[in-house]
Enzyme design. Structure first.
Site, PDB file in Angstrom:
ATOM      1  N   ASP A 113       0.831  -1.205   0.000  1.00 39.32           N
ATOM      2  CA  ASP A 113       0.000   0.000   0.000  1.00 39.32           C
ATOM      3  C   ASP A 113       0.860   1.247   0.000  1.00 39.32           C
ATOM      4  OD1 ASP A 113      -2.933   0.686   0.211  1.00 39.32           O
ATOM      5  OD2 ASP A 113      -2.920  -1.279   1.166  1.00 39.32           O
ATOM      6  N   ASP A 220      -3.331   4.423  -2.392  1.00 39.45           N
ATOM      7  CA  ASP A 220      -4.494   4.798  -1.592  1.00 39.45           C
ATOM      8  C   ASP A 220      -4.998   6.189  -1.995  1.00 39.45           C
ATOM      9  OD1 ASP A 220      -6.130   4.111   0.858  1.00 39.45           O
ATOM     10  OD2 ASP A 220      -5.226   5.976   1.591  1.00 39.45           O
ATOM     11  N   GLU A 277      -6.689   3.703  -6.054  1.00 40.03           N
ATOM     12  CA  GLU A 277      -8.043   3.739  -5.485  1.00 40.03           C
ATOM     13  C   GLU A 277      -8.696   5.032  -5.947  1.00 40.03           C
ATOM     14  OE1 GLU A 277     -10.079   3.367  -1.066  1.00 40.03           O
ATOM     15  OE2 GLU A 277      -8.236   4.520  -1.298  1.00 40.03           O
ATOM     16  N   HIS A 354     -10.335  -4.707   1.790  1.00 38.80           N
ATOM     17  CA  HIS A 354     -10.315  -4.413   3.219  1.00 38.80           C
ATOM     18  C   HIS A 354     -11.325  -3.354   3.624  1.00 38.80           C
ATOM     19  CE1 HIS A 354      -7.999  -1.355   1.212  1.00 38.80           C
ATOM     20  NE2 HIS A 354      -8.045  -0.605   2.306  1.00 38.80           N
ATOM     21  N   ASP A 355     -11.905  -2.636   2.654  1.00 41.45           N
ATOM     22  CA  ASP A 355     -12.866  -1.571   2.936  1.00 41.45           C
ATOM     23  C   ASP A 355     -14.306  -1.980   2.648  1.00 41.45           C
ATOM     24  OD1 ASP A 355     -11.104   0.360   3.846  1.00 41.45           O
ATOM     25  OD2 ASP A 355     -10.730   1.179   1.855  1.00 41.45           O
TER      26      ASP A 355
END
Length: 592
Positions: A113, A220, A277, A354-355
């Site tokens: 990330d 991110d 993202e 993960h979100d």
């Protein structure tokens, strides 16, 4: 017409070959919840390394490790206090070196990330920035003086709401100014307008890890770095709320493409993969500019059309469970699949991360009698879509949402907690409003992706030897776990393995081919063609718990549809009605 003829819309015109990540299958790991190697109740890097053979056995070619950096963990690792060190409970830099080499020795790539819209408030850069207005790093973050209302009350510089249902500004008493944070108050936003800040980000967060051997980054909040200079108020959507959603202002700002081109140049000497993202980007031209090969910015992005299905408009929890229809999901899939048609762009296929809550619970059925068939059906959907495929840990064994009867105290995520507290304040803890909030959280919370991975039916699901795990283990770990599914040919896990082999065997068709939906308005079944230059496949999916009539399209003269694989173990006739949550993949073959 030949039976392999292309449809009217041409197949992707861009260069679809030569990049290792295009045919890749990326397996995402959330370190805290994947595998605990030392019995402290928290997952760690050595735990990840111990499971590399398992990850490869699924059919993955790359692993993506969520933030492993040192962090006070207010946002579970997305608040980084030092890009060049590891969160001590996860391990050490040597452990990361071992993980990187362990991946490479098995022929796996590894990405990590890249969280560079903000840092932790404990990062040394921010500690210097807030020390005084004259500090050289003051301008590395976004500081503004207070405003005052008609009554003389101090108010923030604008009316923006953070992504976590709070004011996006925090007052710093020592220096008498506000700083901006699009997420937690403990996550101050970096000022990308400052070239010195950008250079420091590139050196510490990017080049440090590329030199260690990582193969790329999941970037991110990739479209939030460029804010409008005057930071105007957001439109008032909710007159009752003091702070308003402002994503239309802080996403896709005026210098975003410039910043990403600059970042691309930093990575150019390395053979990297970048996936950004990219929320709140309805303008297709902006998306294509981000991912066009000619533009040299990002290799691909995560569009949120699919995972946003069923969420509320003002806030994601402003909804009721399963508040969507199948045509809405089809439209969302089409938005990302069509990116590669006639362009030099690339796309992604994903339904969990993960979100996000678990896809079986959101898009199919987690009822005991349907969850295995649902898991296999969604595996077929994901594995037959074009682009790079992403699988989130536990998705391959059909992990589902936390049970409805778990109390709100079991939810650890700041987003879930803040929303529940917001509703309590706004309604004076009205039981009906809180029950509605809890139902939405139980359906959509990020916590569902973060409880421990289920490896076997032993206590703590084989995740840890410690009875006190950082999050509670699912009640069904004895029914949904890796060991049980390894031994069951009909398991979700083994179907994923078969499906990924099919995806590999038909790569030109399933990974690089053109997607064309056939039954856009049908609320029960989902059918689409996949087409390459010399072949075609048909995917048919039943999204209901009842049998559905099979309506196959008319094929071209000289062609016939042959059933390649069904999500059910025991086949009926290849053209019989679809069983509950059944998926079928047909290959169009030419008669000789």
């Amino acid at each position: 017409m030949a039976c392999t003829a292309q449809p009217a819309t041409s197949v992707a015109a861009g260069n679809t070959q030569g990049k290792w990540w295009k045919d890749g299958v990326v397996y995402q790991v959330y370190p805290a919840s994947f595998m605990d190697s030392n019995g402290d109740g928290l997952g760690d890097i050595r735990g990840i390394t111990s499971k590399l053979d398992y990850i490869k056995s699924i059919g993955a070619t790359t692993i993506w490790v969520c933030p492993h950096y040192d962090s006070p963990q207010f946002d579970l690792g997305y608040d980084i206090s030092d890009y060049e060190s590891v969160f001590p409970p996860y391990g050490t830099l040597q452990d990361m070196d071992d993980l990187i080499s362990g991946c490479h020795s098995r022929g796996l790539k590894i990405i990590v990330d890249l969280v560079i819209n903000h840092t932790s408030y404990l990062h040394k850069w921010f500690q210097e920035s807030r020390s005084s207005k004259s500090n050289p790093k003051r301008d590395w973050y976004i500081w503004r003086p207070a405003k005052y209302n008609a009554n003389g009350r101090r108010i923030p510089p604008n009316n923006w709401r953070s992504n976590f249902s709070t004011n996006a500004w925090t007052w710093d008493e020592a220096t008498q100014e506000y700083y901006l944070h699009l997420f937690c108050p403990e996550q101050p936003d970096l000022n990308w307008e400052n070239p010195e800040t950008r250079k420091a980000i590139y050196a510490s967060a990017i080049e440090f890890w590329l030199k260690k051997g990582v193969d790329g980054f999941r970037v991110d909040t990739v479209n939030m770095y460029s804010k409008p200079k005057d930071l105007p108020d957001a439109p008032i959507i909710n007159p009752k709320a003091e702070h308003q959603g402002a994503a239309s202002l802080y996403c896709n700002g005026p210098r975003m493409h410039e910043f990403l081109s600059e970042m691309h140049d930093v990575m150019a000497p390395y053979d990297t993969m970048t996936v950004g993202e990219c929320p709140n980007t309805p303008d297709r031209s902006k998306v294509l500019k981000y991912v066009s090969a000619a533009e040299k910015q990002l290799d691909m992005v995560f569009l949120f059309d699919v995972v946003d299905v069923g969420q509320g408009t003002e806030t994601k929890y402003d909804t009721t469970p399963r508040n969507w229809t199948l045509p809405v999901l089809k439209k969302a899939v089409n938005n990302s699949q069509s990116l590669i048609i006639g362009t030099d762009a690339w796309t992604t296929s994903f339904m969990e991360n993960h979100d996000q809550a678990r896809s079986i619970s959101r898009f199919a059925s987690d009822a005991p009698e349907h969850r295995v068939h649902s898991g296999r059906m969604l595996a077929m959907l994901n594995a037959t879509l074009s682009g790079t495929l992403f699988i989130y840990q536990g998705q391959e064994i059909g992990m589902i949402n936390m049970p409805e009867d778990w109390p709100i105290e079991e939810y650890k995520d700041v987003e879930s907690g803040n929303f529940y507290k917001y509703v309590a304040r706004a309604t004076n803890s009205d039981p009906v409003a809180l029950a509605k909030a809890k139902a939405a959280i139980q359906h959509l919370s990020r916590d569902h992706a973060r409880y421990p991975m289920c490896w076997d039916s032993t206590p703590q699901g084989g995740f840890s030897t410690n009875p006190k795990t950082w999050m509670r283990v699912h009640d069904l770990t004895d029914e949904i776990n890796v060991a049980q599914q390894e031994a069951d040919e009909g398991s979700v896990l083994n179907f994923w393995r078969r499906m990924l082999k099919v995806r590999q065997d038909y790569s030109k068709l399933l990974v690089h081919g053109y997607y064309e939906v056939l039954d856009e308005k049908n609320e029960h079944t989902y059918s689409y063609w996949k087409t390459s230059k010399d072949s075609r496949a048909l995917v048919v999916l039943n999204f209901t718990h009842r049998a559905q009539d099979l309506e196959l399209p008319k094929v071209e003269t000289g062609g016939r549809l042959n059933l390649a694989i069904s999500t059910y173990e025991h086949s009926t006739g290849a053209f019989d009605s679809l069983r509950p949550y059944e998926g079928r993949l047909y290959i169009l073959e030419c008669e000789t």
